[in-house]
Design a protein around this motif. Structure first.
Motif, PDB file in Angstrom:
ATOM      1  N   ALA A  26      49.556  23.554  53.558  1.00  0.00           N
ATOM      2  CA  ALA A  26      50.594  22.288  53.636  1.00  0.00           C
ATOM      3  C   ALA A  26      50.104  21.436  52.412  1.00  0.00           C
TER       4      ALA A  26
ATOM      5  N   ALA B  48      46.810  26.904  57.522  1.00  0.00           N
ATOM      6  CA  ALA B  48      47.814  25.908  57.690  1.00  0.00           C
ATOM      7  C   ALA B  48      47.802  24.841  56.845  1.00  0.00           C
TER       8      ALA B  48
ATOM      9  N   CYS C 282      57.518  19.072  60.736  1.00  0.00           N
ATOM     10  CA  CYS C 282      57.351  20.675  60.539  1.00  0.00           C
ATOM     11  C   CYS C 282      55.943  21.048  59.965  1.00  0.00           C
ATOM     12  N   VAL C 283      55.195  20.159  59.168  1.00  0.00           N
ATOM     13  CA  VAL C 283      53.833  20.712  58.799  1.00  0.00           C
ATOM     14  C   VAL C 283      53.031  20.724  59.950  1.00  0.00           C
TER      15      VAL C 283
ATOM     16  N   HIS D 100      54.817  23.724  62.911  1.00  0.00           N
ATOM     17  CA  HIS D 100      54.752  24.838  62.024  1.00  0.00           C
ATOM     18  C   HIS D 100      53.236  25.403  61.480  1.00  0.00           C
ATOM     19  N   GLY D 101      52.498  24.195  61.313  1.00  0.00           N
ATOM     20  CA  GLY D 101      51.237  24.485  61.128  1.00  0.00           C
ATOM     21  C   GLY D 101      50.549  25.127  62.159  1.00  0.00           C
TER      22      GLY D 101
ATOM     23  N   GLU E 171      56.238  31.689  58.121  1.00  0.00           N
ATOM     24  CA  GLU E 171      55.450  30.639  58.686  1.00  0.00           C
ATOM     25  C   GLU E 171      54.677  29.821  57.350  1.00  0.00           C
TER      26      GLU E 171
ATOM     27  N   VAL F  45      55.379  25.964  56.044  1.00  0.00           N
ATOM     28  CA  VAL F  45      54.416  25.102  55.966  1.00  0.00           C
ATOM     29  C   VAL F  45      54.287  24.632  54.491  1.00  0.00           C
TER      30      VAL F  45
END
Lengths: 193, 193, 193, 193, 193, 193
Positions: free
Chosen positions: B109, B105, B87-88, B91-92, B72, B76
């Motif tokens: 990111a 996360a 997705c940020v 999936h964060g 993951e 990120v």
């Protein structure tokens, strides 16, 4: 929580700081419940500390055509393109609180085109991002685009000056490796509906 | 909370979907408490839906030298450089939960160089970001850098394949304007200490 | 001709592959007269092999508003900007054959603006290249530009999805160093007039 | 085959050209069986025509430490990064013939890192590409890298001068839209084994 | 003043140069009072010297729709974006003299958008900079923009050819490290009012 | 000489300015013989004026490991990459005077790699340019490179802070279109040998 250093430079002895610097730090501690690391990091250099926060207040606390939340949007969007962790996280928290919107900071930091902003705010952010990334190309057309959304030339100055001030701030925080306080990450994330 | 559309394309009638697509959606709903918008958006095209999630599972759910949290992290970090809001944010949330770390996360990111990761994880992210941004330049030296941190060539394939899969996924989400569910933003942010 | 390795990873033992993977490889061998290296390279990982080709078929073999030659144009143009030797050479051959045009692949790979394409195809390639290179900036204006050339929103999805799928494929081929078979270079180059 | 214009500018009346220009054109016609379009396009301006080909001959036909095939490699690699269709296609043909290798031109044009070249040729192309793309950064270290592969400083001048000359040529061909003759695409593609 | 080397390569023995090369050098020495280093640097290779200056004269000394000062503006603006110290300093001096304007060279070298030029000259520089930096994208719209300011297609050729010639010249001067003569820096800076 | 406006915004009435702002302007007028336009442009906003010049003085006038000429080198080099006409011209003049070198400003503004600077100054400029252009990538290796040339960590802070301050200043001057006074262009250009 973490015991990570606040920046590449150790923080100064608090007791040895000039009185005005200490008072500013105590005021933010009282208001926020903790001292944001940028205050401790810059306190190592009192003259720069004073100029930095005087400039910050002149741009962020003044009256004018932009709301306080909109000013923070500019900070978060330009800090996002500069990959400045300190400013995205710390000002993201302030933006969530000022905008009373738990989603807006992540949206603006990652991709302002996908954010829940008004067309006027989108024009504001477009101008700010151009100043941040391609200021050499700013010209009449950019001011006219702002005018079409009701921004005055003094509003344009405000947007440009905030984007420029955080161009400095982002570079300082990146180069000195100023770490955002853990407290910022979760602030202002509770739902308001 | 918000009533914003899930993407530029309206979601399909749920009842009209093929049984296997419906079952996959019901399973994620049961597990997460809501249906992530990427499932509804892609369900408009069942064959693409099936291939997308089969590929996802083959890369993200398989055994191997990377932990699920590390996979993951790759998602990120690469979604961050592609400015993919869906997705940020989505999936964060998963990264925070899998890593049991409410800060990681946002760090990964915005700027993986400032994240609280091990040197081995930093090497993993460096490789992933090179595949995401300059895959044309990947060569022996990149594999050797991974080996110095104990990664096998099959681990390198995993890192490259995850970065490549999300290169696709980021472009789809950006082009179709898939909106992250509001639920994701605050997930996994509670402190664990 | 050459005895160069098919990729950075040795190909798997053919006899040890799952039956469905072997059958897919035998089918392409029968049709083309040789096995394109991407099949052997990905067969090392049957689950990824299956998902990759299922996704490929869902995008490239389905009915819709784009001809098969146009889909290959998208592949060659986006692979060109990603500097992916495998995809430019292999899909360049397929494009020459499907378009019955021995010049088009080199034109599209080097500079689509100089290619012998219709204005409609030029708009299609402009959109595909934006998805490949700047998907973060895709917005309403890009969809409207396609509509002016008669493309539906589902055609836009097709273009975006093909560009996104080859964003993945290009990164895989570059990172794993998959070598195009020598046979592809000269295929479809004979004049048809 | 095609009846497309040779460039954005109509070719001059052949009979009205100065004798030396006509003779140069007739010589290349005799040698190649057709007149490459760059000759007709530039003949519109005899003084520029003469200087261009005098410069070309001084760099490409002189003796020195680089083979003629290696000089063409430099042309094709740098024209590839400049997306110049004319030079990639025309010099790609010359490279295939001079190197007696039907694959090398496409490899070098798309991604020199994946091409079947020697480490010495790879160093030559790295230097040429730096001159083409980032000449501002050329310094001692680049000359030393060439020396480690046995190149003299005069070889370095040759490489730099060829890359520089085609930086000009690529820009001319792109801006004037000079079309490569159809004949070039298939030349030198027959296998030699 | 300084005793710095004229370039990375030592200058040739003057007496050993071919007569025509010597005569060209003596002529410029007589006219300028010193020999610009590019003449001595290139004299090491007489054939390249002859072609270089023949090409220069064909573009810079010919009659046409651009004044001599405007041609030098193109040189300085494109050399500025290529970070070529020799050409910015040497041609900056020539531009100041030809334009009878002590400010124009620094303005054009640093940022043409802020220079005291006419809208027609600004359009000329926009085209030149596009040829210098993104020639792959030049198309009909660029020629039409020039036409709106009264430029003919042959003027467009002139602009493109000058930008292309200095794309070569900048790369040569950067790669060979040709040093501008100290004399150039202050030439033409006296006020004319 | 010219009667061009000092910036996009008209200058304020001098008599109406706060006394401290007037005194600062009178002091610079007395010292330089003219008022640099940045003073008049920013005086429109006294609070920003005060913070800007307080910050400037804290960085540029303080004691420390960098000479005043070296600080101006940082300003000119970083303003060069930001294409800021005001700062390149105004600080170029100051740099020539402080370094007692009529050539250094143009060299540093166009290409620091070709400038007559010491290896220590070159390391200083490399760090400054990285802060200006890629601050996200600054890490330990950059500080170590400075240490090898004898710079302390506090010197590194100075370099970073000056680069950051002019990142702001360049963006302000570009966005507000502040025009450099004509006087700056020729200052400090007389030879000193």
């Amino acid at each position: 929580m973490s015991e990570k250093p606040i920046s590449r430079f150790p923080p100064p002895e608090f007791a040895g700081l000039p009185r005005d610097v200490r008072e500013r730090i105590e005021a933010v501690q009282e208001k926020s419940g903790f001292v944001p690391n940028v205050f401790l990091a810059l306190a190592r250099r009192p003259d720069e500390f004073r100029a930095f926060f005087a400039y910050h207040d002149a741009l962020m606390e003044k009256p004018g055509g932009l709301t306080k939340a909109e000013r923070e949007m500019i900070v978060v969007a330009t800090s996002g393109v500069n990959d400045c962790l300190y400013c995205v996280v710390a000002h993201g928290a302030i933006l969530r609180i000022r905008a009373k919107n738990p989603l807006i900071a992540d949206q603006v930091a990652v991709n302002p085109r996908k954010a829940d902003v008004t067309p006027r705010q989108r024009a504001m952010l477009d101008f700010a991002l151009k100043v941040a990334q391609r200021s050499r190309e700013v010209d009449d057309a950019d001011y006219e685009a702002l005018q079409r959304h009701g921004f005055s030339d003094d509003d344009a100055w405000d947007i440009a000056a905030i984007a420029a001030f955080y161009a400095m701030s982002n570079r300082l925080a990146n180069a000195l490796s100023i770490r955002p306080n853990d407290e910022f990450y979760a602030m202002g994330r509770e739902r308001r509906d």
